[in-house]
Design a protein around this motif. Structure first.
Motif, short mmCIF file in Angstrom:
data_model
loop_
_atom_site.label_atom_id
_atom_site.label_comp_id
_atom_site.label_asym_id
_atom_site.label_seq_id
_atom_site.Cartn_x
_atom_site.Cartn_y
_atom_site.Cartn_z
N TYR A 244 16.22 -4.43 7.16
CA TYR A 244 17.07 -3.52 6.39
C TYR A 244 18.25 -4.29 5.78
CZ TYR A 244 20.72 -0.14 5.40
OH TYR A 244 21.72 0.56 4.79
N ASP A 245 18.88 -5.16 6.56
CA ASP A 245 20.01 -5.94 6.05
C ASP A 245 19.60 -6.84 4.90
OD1 ASP A 245 21.76 -4.80 7.86
OD2 ASP A 245 21.60 -6.43 9.32
N SER A 246 18.43 -7.45 5.02
CA SER A 246 17.95 -8.32 3.95
C SER A 246 17.69 -7.53 2.68
CB SER A 246 16.67 -9.03 4.41
OG SER A 246 16.11 -9.79 3.36
N GLN B 253 15.18 2.05 0.62
CA GLN B 253 15.37 3.45 1.00
C GLN B 253 14.41 3.86 2.12
OE1 GLN B 253 18.25 3.23 -0.37
NE2 GLN B 253 18.26 5.37 -1.03
N TYR B 254 13.19 3.34 2.08
CA TYR B 254 12.23 3.62 3.16
C TYR B 254 12.76 3.04 4.48
CZ TYR B 254 7.93 3.71 5.90
OH TYR B 254 7.00 3.93 6.89
N ALA B 255 13.28 1.83 4.42
CA ALA B 255 13.83 1.22 5.64
C ALA B 255 15.00 2.03 6.17
CB ALA B 255 14.26 -0.22 5.36
N GLN B 256 15.85 2.52 5.27
CA GLN B 256 17.03 3.26 5.70
C GLN B 256 16.67 4.60 6.33
OE1 GLN B 256 20.13 3.60 2.77
NE2 GLN B 256 21.04 5.41 3.74
N ARG C 66 19.68 -7.83 -1.01
CA ARG C 66 18.97 -8.04 -2.28
C ARG C 66 19.25 -6.90 -3.25
NH1 ARG C 66 12.88 -8.75 -0.80
NH2 ARG C 66 12.73 -8.83 -3.09
N LEU C 67 19.36 -5.68 -2.72
CA LEU C 67 19.64 -4.54 -3.58
C LEU C 67 21.06 -4.62 -4.16
CD1 LEU C 67 17.96 -2.01 -4.38
CD2 LEU C 67 19.32 -0.73 -2.74
N ASN C 68 22.00 -5.10 -3.36
CA ASN C 68 23.37 -5.27 -3.85
C ASN C 68 23.43 -6.32 -4.95
OD1 ASN C 68 24.38 -3.35 -2.09
ND2 ASN C 68 24.89 -4.84 -0.49
N THR C 69 22.63 -7.37 -4.81
CA THR C 69 22.55 -8.39 -5.87
C THR C 69 21.92 -7.80 -7.12
OG1 THR C 69 22.39 -10.18 -4.25
CG2 THR C 69 21.60 -10.64 -6.47
N GLN C 70 20.87 -7.01 -6.92
CA GLN C 70 20.19 -6.37 -8.04
C GLN C 70 21.13 -5.45 -8.81
OE1 GLN C 70 16.04 -4.72 -7.71
NE2 GLN C 70 17.13 -2.77 -7.89
N ALA D 103 9.73 -4.25 -10.56
CA ALA D 103 10.20 -5.01 -9.41
C ALA D 103 11.47 -4.41 -8.82
CB ALA D 103 10.44 -6.47 -9.81
N ALA D 104 12.39 -3.99 -9.68
CA ALA D 104 13.63 -3.38 -9.21
C ALA D 104 13.35 -2.05 -8.52
CB ALA D 104 14.59 -3.18 -10.37
N ASP D 105 12.43 -1.26 -9.10
CA ASP D 105 12.05 0.01 -8.48
C ASP D 105 11.45 -0.22 -7.09
OD1 ASP D 105 12.83 1.41 -10.74
OD2 ASP D 105 10.82 1.47 -11.59
N SER D 106 10.59 -1.24 -6.98
CA SER D 106 9.93 -1.52 -5.71
C SER D 106 10.95 -1.90 -4.64
CB SER D 106 8.92 -2.66 -5.90
OG SER D 106 8.34 -3.02 -4.66
N LEU D 107 11.94 -2.70 -5.00
CA LEU D 107 12.96 -3.10 -4.03
C LEU D 107 13.78 -1.89 -3.58
CD1 LEU D 107 14.53 -5.23 -2.45
CD2 LEU D 107 15.88 -5.67 -4.53
N ALA D 108 14.16 -1.02 -4.52
CA ALA D 108 14.92 0.18 -4.16
C ALA D 108 14.10 1.07 -3.23
CB ALA D 108 15.33 0.95 -5.41
N ALA D 109 12.80 1.23 -3.52
CA ALA D 109 11.94 2.07 -2.69
C ALA D 109 11.82 1.50 -1.28
CB ALA D 109 10.56 2.19 -3.33
#
Length: 267
Positions: A146-148, A177-180, A152-156, A168-174
Motif C-alpha cells: 500500500y505504501d509503495s 484504491q483496492y489496497a486501501q 507512486r500515486l503521489n508522484t503520478q 497506466a495511470a488509471d490502473s495505478l489508481a485502481a
C-alpha cells in the motif's frame, strides 16, 4: 477583455460524446487552472460536468471577487483547479452548460461517520503496530505494498494532464484504491488491536463504491438530458478509473461514445 489565443479543437461529428477528464484539485507546476482551461479550449464541450453539488454552480458564472483575491494574497487557499478553469471558460463561452454530478449525500456521510478524520486514526494505529513489530508477515506485506502504491500515486499526481489520463495511470489508481479499501480492510478485520475500527472500515469501504456508482448514475442522467452533445466530466483522477468502469459497458444503452483527451481516441 483580450481574446484567448486560438488552440486546436476537435471536430464533433454528431452523437453524444463524453470525455472523463481526471484532474488534481490542487494546483501544481504541471497542472493548474491555466492548463486545465487550455484543455477545455481543445475539447470545446457543450456541457461541463463538475464534481460538486449544485450550490457551487452560480458562483462559477461570476468573476472572482475582491474578498477571494485578498484571501489568496494573504496566504489563504486558492480556489481549486476545476472551479478556476471553469469560471474562465464560461466567461469566454457563456452558452456552455455546467452541471453537478457529485453524490448528494457525500457531505452527510462525511459528517455522520467522520470520513475525513477517522481514516487517519486507523493508519496511526497501523503505524504503531508496524513500529512495534506486531503485524503478521502478510499484514506487513499488505501495508508495504500500500505504501509503495501510494508513493507512486503521489508522484503520478504531479504529472501533466495528458499523462494523468492514461490507462497506466488509471490502473495505478485502481490498484491503490483496492489496497486501501480491500486489503487494508482485511488487516482491520483480523487484527485484535484494530477491533474498534472494524465497523467504521466497513462503512468507509462501502462509501467508495456507493459514491462512485452514484456519480456514474448522475452522469448518465445528464447524458440523457443532453443528447448529441459533447460533455466533459472534470473529476479527481482517483475516480476516473471507476467512472470509466461503470460507463464503458453502457455506451450502447446510453447512445454514447466515450473518448479520451488529448487525442480523443474512441475507447
Amino acid at each position: 477583455m483580450r481574446t484567448p489565443a486560438r488552440r486546436p479543437t476537435i471536430a464533433h461529428h454528431g452523437g453524444t460524446q463524453l470525455i472523463v477528464l481526471g484532474t488534481t484539485h490542487e494546483p501544481h507546476a504541471n497542472l493548474n487552472p491555466d492548463s486545465l482551461y487550455a484543455a477545455l479550449e481543445i475539447i470545446k464541450p457543450d456541457v461541463i460536468l463538475f464534481e460538486r453539488d449544485s450550490a457551487c454552480l452560480p458562483q462559477l458564472r461570476r468573476p472572482p471577487g475582491l474578498v477571494q483575491a485578498l484571501l489568496v494574497a494573504l496566504g489563504g487557499p486558492a480556489p481549486e483547479n476545476e472551479s478556476q478553469a471553469i469560471q474562465k471558460y464560461l466567461r469566454w463561452h457563456p452558452a456552455t452548460a455546467c452541471q453537478p454530478f457529485e453524490w448528494n449525500r457525500r457531505n452527510v456521510y462525511h459528517r455522520q461517520y467522520g470520513l475525513l478524520t477517522k481514516p487517519d486514526e486507523v493508519f496511526r494505529q497501523l503505524r504503531h503496530l508496524q513500529a512495534a513489530q506486531q503485524l503478521a508477515p502478510w499484514q506487513l506485506r499488505v501495508l508495504t505494498a500500500y505504501d509503495s502504491l501510494s508513493a507512486r500515486l503521489n508522484t503520478q499526481a504531479q504529472l501533466p494532464l495528458a499523462l494523468l489520463n492514461t490507462t497506466a495511470a488509471d490502473s495505478l489508481a485502481a490498484r491503490r484504491q483496492y489496497a486501501q479499501y480491500q486489503l487494508i480492510g482485511k488487516i482491520v478485520a483480523t487484527h485484535p488491536a484494530l477491533a474498534e475500527f472494524r465497523a467504521f472500515y466497513r462503512i468507509n469501504k462501502a462509501y467508495w463504491t456507493i459514491r462512485n456508482r452514484a456519480m456514474a448514475r448522475n452522469i448518465a442522467a445528464w447524458l440523457a438530458r443532453y443528447p448529441r452533445k459533447r460533455l466533459v466530466v472534470l473529476t479527481g483522477f482517483n475516480h476516473r478509473y471507476y467512472l470509466l468502469r461503470e460507463l464503458c459497458p453502457r455506451q450502447q444503452a446510453l447512445k454514447l461514445t466515450l473518448a479520451e483527451y488529448p487525442a480523443l481516441n474512441i475507447l
